[in-house]
Design a protein around this motif. Structure first.
Motif, PDB file in Angstrom:
ATOM      1  N   SER A 105       0.847  -1.191   0.000  1.00 22.39           N
ATOM      2  CA  SER A 105       0.000   0.000   0.000  1.00 22.39           C
ATOM      3  C   SER A 105       0.888   1.249   0.000  1.00 22.39           C
ATOM      4  CB  SER A 105      -0.903   0.003   1.233  1.00 22.39           C
ATOM      5  OG  SER A 105      -1.729  -1.134   1.241  1.00 22.39           O
ATOM      6  N   PRO A 106       0.670   2.147  -0.955  1.00 29.67           N
ATOM      7  CA  PRO A 106       1.545   3.331  -1.029  1.00 29.67           C
ATOM      8  C   PRO A 106       1.384   4.219   0.199  1.00 29.67           C
ATOM      9  CG  PRO A 106      -0.324   3.541  -2.532  1.00 29.67           C
ATOM     10  CD  PRO A 106      -0.373   2.150  -1.996  1.00 29.67           C
ATOM     11  N   LEU A 107       2.502   4.731   0.690  1.00 26.62           N
ATOM     12  CA  LEU A 107       2.516   5.636   1.833  1.00 26.62           C
ATOM     13  C   LEU A 107       3.221   6.918   1.431  1.00 26.62           C
ATOM     14  CD1 LEU A 107       3.590   3.266   4.767  1.00 26.62           C
ATOM     15  CD2 LEU A 107       1.364   4.359   4.487  1.00 26.62           C
ATOM     16  N   PRO A 108       2.751   8.067   1.887  1.00 28.00           N
ATOM     17  CA  PRO A 108       3.523   9.293   1.652  1.00 28.00           C
ATOM     18  C   PRO A 108       4.877   9.193   2.341  1.00 28.00           C
ATOM     19  CG  PRO A 108       1.770   9.666   3.259  1.00 28.00           C
ATOM     20  CD  PRO A 108       1.538   8.297   2.670  1.00 28.00           C
ATOM     21  N   ARG A 109       5.837   9.961   1.829  1.00 27.03           N
ATOM     22  CA  ARG A 109       7.194   9.861   2.340  1.00 27.03           C
ATOM     23  C   ARG A 109       7.249  10.098   3.850  1.00 27.03           C
ATOM     24  NH1 ARG A 109      11.809  13.229  -0.647  1.00 27.03           N
ATOM     25  NH2 ARG A 109      11.128  11.751  -2.256  1.00 27.03           N
ATOM     26  N   GLU A 110       6.508  11.088   4.320  1.00 25.53           N
ATOM     27  CA  GLU A 110       6.540  11.391   5.755  1.00 25.53           C
ATOM     28  C   GLU A 110       5.935  10.250   6.560  1.00 25.53           C
ATOM     29  OE1 GLU A 110       5.252  13.255   3.424  1.00 25.53           O
ATOM     30  OE2 GLU A 110       6.652  14.949   3.263  1.00 25.53           O
ATOM     31  N   GLY A 111       4.855   9.661   6.049  1.00 24.47           N
ATOM     32  CA  GLY A 111       4.217   8.549   6.753  1.00 24.47           C
ATOM     33  C   GLY A 111       5.110   7.325   6.820  1.00 24.47           C
ATOM     34  N   LEU A 112       5.806   7.023   5.704  1.00 23.36           N
ATOM     35  CA  LEU A 112       6.721   5.881   5.690  1.00 23.36           C
ATOM     36  C   LEU A 112       7.860   6.105   6.669  1.00 23.36           C
ATOM     37  CD1 LEU A 112       7.943   3.880   2.654  1.00 23.36           C
ATOM     38  CD2 LEU A 112       9.632   4.825   4.236  1.00 23.36           C
ATOM     39  N   ALA A 113       8.455   7.289   6.625  1.00 21.93           N
ATOM     40  CA  ALA A 113       9.576   7.568   7.521  1.00 21.93           C
ATOM     41  C   ALA A 113       9.135   7.514   8.976  1.00 21.93           C
ATOM     42  CB  ALA A 113      10.168   8.939   7.200  1.00 21.93           C
ATOM     43  N   GLY A 114       7.958   8.039   9.265  1.00 20.47           N
ATOM     44  CA  GLY A 114       7.473   8.010  10.640  1.00 20.47           C
ATOM     45  C   GLY A 114       7.250   6.594  11.143  1.00 20.47           C
ATOM     46  N   ARG A 115       6.699   5.723  10.283  1.00 22.31           N
ATOM     47  CA  ARG A 115       6.469   4.340  10.698  1.00 22.31           C
ATOM     48  C   ARG A 115       7.787   3.622  10.945  1.00 22.31           C
ATOM     49  NH1 ARG A 115       2.692   0.055   7.437  1.00 22.31           N
ATOM     50  NH2 ARG A 115       1.144   1.696   7.830  1.00 22.31           N
ATOM     51  N   VAL A 116       8.763   3.811  10.054  1.00 28.88           N
ATOM     52  CA  VAL A 116      10.057   3.143  10.206  1.00 28.88           C
ATOM     53  C   VAL A 116      10.749   3.614  11.481  1.00 28.88           C
ATOM     54  CG1 VAL A 116      12.369   2.909   9.230  1.00 28.88           C
ATOM     55  CG2 VAL A 116      10.361   2.728   7.742  1.00 28.88           C
TER      56      VAL A 116
END
Length: 362
Positions: A105-116
């Motif tokens: 599922s595509p995530l915005p860059r900020e959302g991906l970085a925050g999850r990681v």
């Protein structure tokens, strides 16, 4: 989402890694799988994730057979025992990889970085996100592999020995934290470890796997108190059960367990169940270390101290009982010397008898 394995087997020529394994994991449940090295735990994990195909049997997710569905379409998050990190990627990019993979599922860059970064903080690696695997210790690489599994929005989670190479303090901290994190989700989870104490502590149910076969499945308390097979008794407990081979012989009050160093009357209910069997039957007596005591010289079994291991609040005392070795837990305040004469008392111990031939509990 329910995860089910139906009579799963895996073999290479004459080598049988799994032999008819059937298991079910409910939504949000953690199934702990324990067993000795070579029992088939890693093979089981790889088959669930789809990176290895079973020789026969089926894997089902939510009632649908996924045995022939490729791993990228199963959405099963797996942590490999070998870590399987990409050596050219940083810690951050290794953890983020499944979120960027085709089909995710595509995530915005900020959302991906925050999850990681949230997962890296969880395993205490946020300060190392730019390093590559070669610049990490073994325990740090293990936590990167764990993070890569936990960061995913998966239909099922498979953790193959997730904390085995961590130092003791971090292992105990993460053990409870990972359990809480998995319990908050709805995905079924499998957690494997050769350390039965670890599995008993984190799992809702436990499966004991030995030589590719399931020996017992049950709640942790059931596995600990009533092992169904000698193989289970050899694994469970810290230290594990004491096992003494002897025979059933008639005594003044009915059948008794006779060992060359002691004779033990059987509890009434157990004696009634076994009296129909042949006298002289070879059995194995199981005794939990925590139920044995060192006491007065009369009324017990004479033994000799073999090893004394003080551990703070209590110690592990190993004694020689005839030709056998017996371990028991002793509260602090005592000290023992090698070859010291002691007397072993069974007290209120709940003995468990196993058939000496097939290993099953009587």
């Amino acid at each position: 989402m329910t995860l089910e394995l139906e009579a799963v087997a895996r073999h290479w020529g004459d080598t049988q890694a799994l032999d008819g394994v059937s298991l079910s994991v409910a939504p949000g449940e953690i199934l702990g799988v324990t067993g000795p090295s070579g029992a088939g735990k890693s093979t089981l994990c790889r088959i669930v994730a789809g990176v290895q195909a079973p020789s026969r049997g089926e894997v089902c997710l939510d009632g649908q057979r996924v045995t022939r569905v490729p791993p990228e379409r199963r959405r099963v998050a797996i942590m490999f025992e070998s870590y399987a990190l990409y050596p050219h990627l940083s810690v951050f990019d290794n953890v983020a990889f499944p979120l960027r993979a085709p089909g995710a599922s595509p995530l915005p860059r900020e959302g991906l970085a925050g999850r990681v970064r949230e997962v890296l903080r969880f395993v205490e690696l946020e300060h190392l996100e730019r390093r590559r695997p070669a610049e990490l210790s073994g325990g740090q690489r293990q936590r990167v592999a764990l993070s890569r599994a936990l960061v995913q929005d998966a239909r099922a989670v498979v953790l193959d020995e997730p904390i085995s190479h961590l130092d003791a303090k971090l292992r105990h901290t993460l053990r409870g934290a990972i359990r809480r994190r998995l319990a908050r989700g709805a995905a079924p989870a499998i957690w494997t470890s050769p350390d039965a104490a670890e599995v008993l502590a984190v799992a809702d149910r436990v499966a004991v796997l030995v030589a590719g076969r399931i020996r017992q499945v049950g709640a942790p308390a059931e596995i600990y108190r009533w092992p169904a097979h000698l193989d289970v008794a050899r694994l469970v407990g810290d230290p594990p059960w004491n096992l003494l081979e002897g025979e059933l012989v008639p005594g003044a009050r009915g059948l008794e367990f006779h060992h060359h160093a002691l004779t033990l009357p059987l509890p009434d209910d157990l004696r009634r169940r076994l009296e129909a069997g042949p006298a002289g039957r070879r059995v194995v007596l199981g005794l939990r270390p925590g139920e044995l005591r060192i006491g007065p010289a009369t009324g017990g079994a004479p033994a000799r101290v073999w090893v004394w291991e003080p551990l703070g609040r209590y110690g592990i005392l190993t004694v020689r009982l005839g030709d056998d070795v017996v371990r028991l837990r002793v509260e602090r305040g005592r000290s023992f010397q090698p070859a010291e004469a002691v007397t072993l008392h069974l007290g209120s111990a709940e003995p468990r008898l196993f058939d000496a031939t097939h290993g099953g509990a009587l």
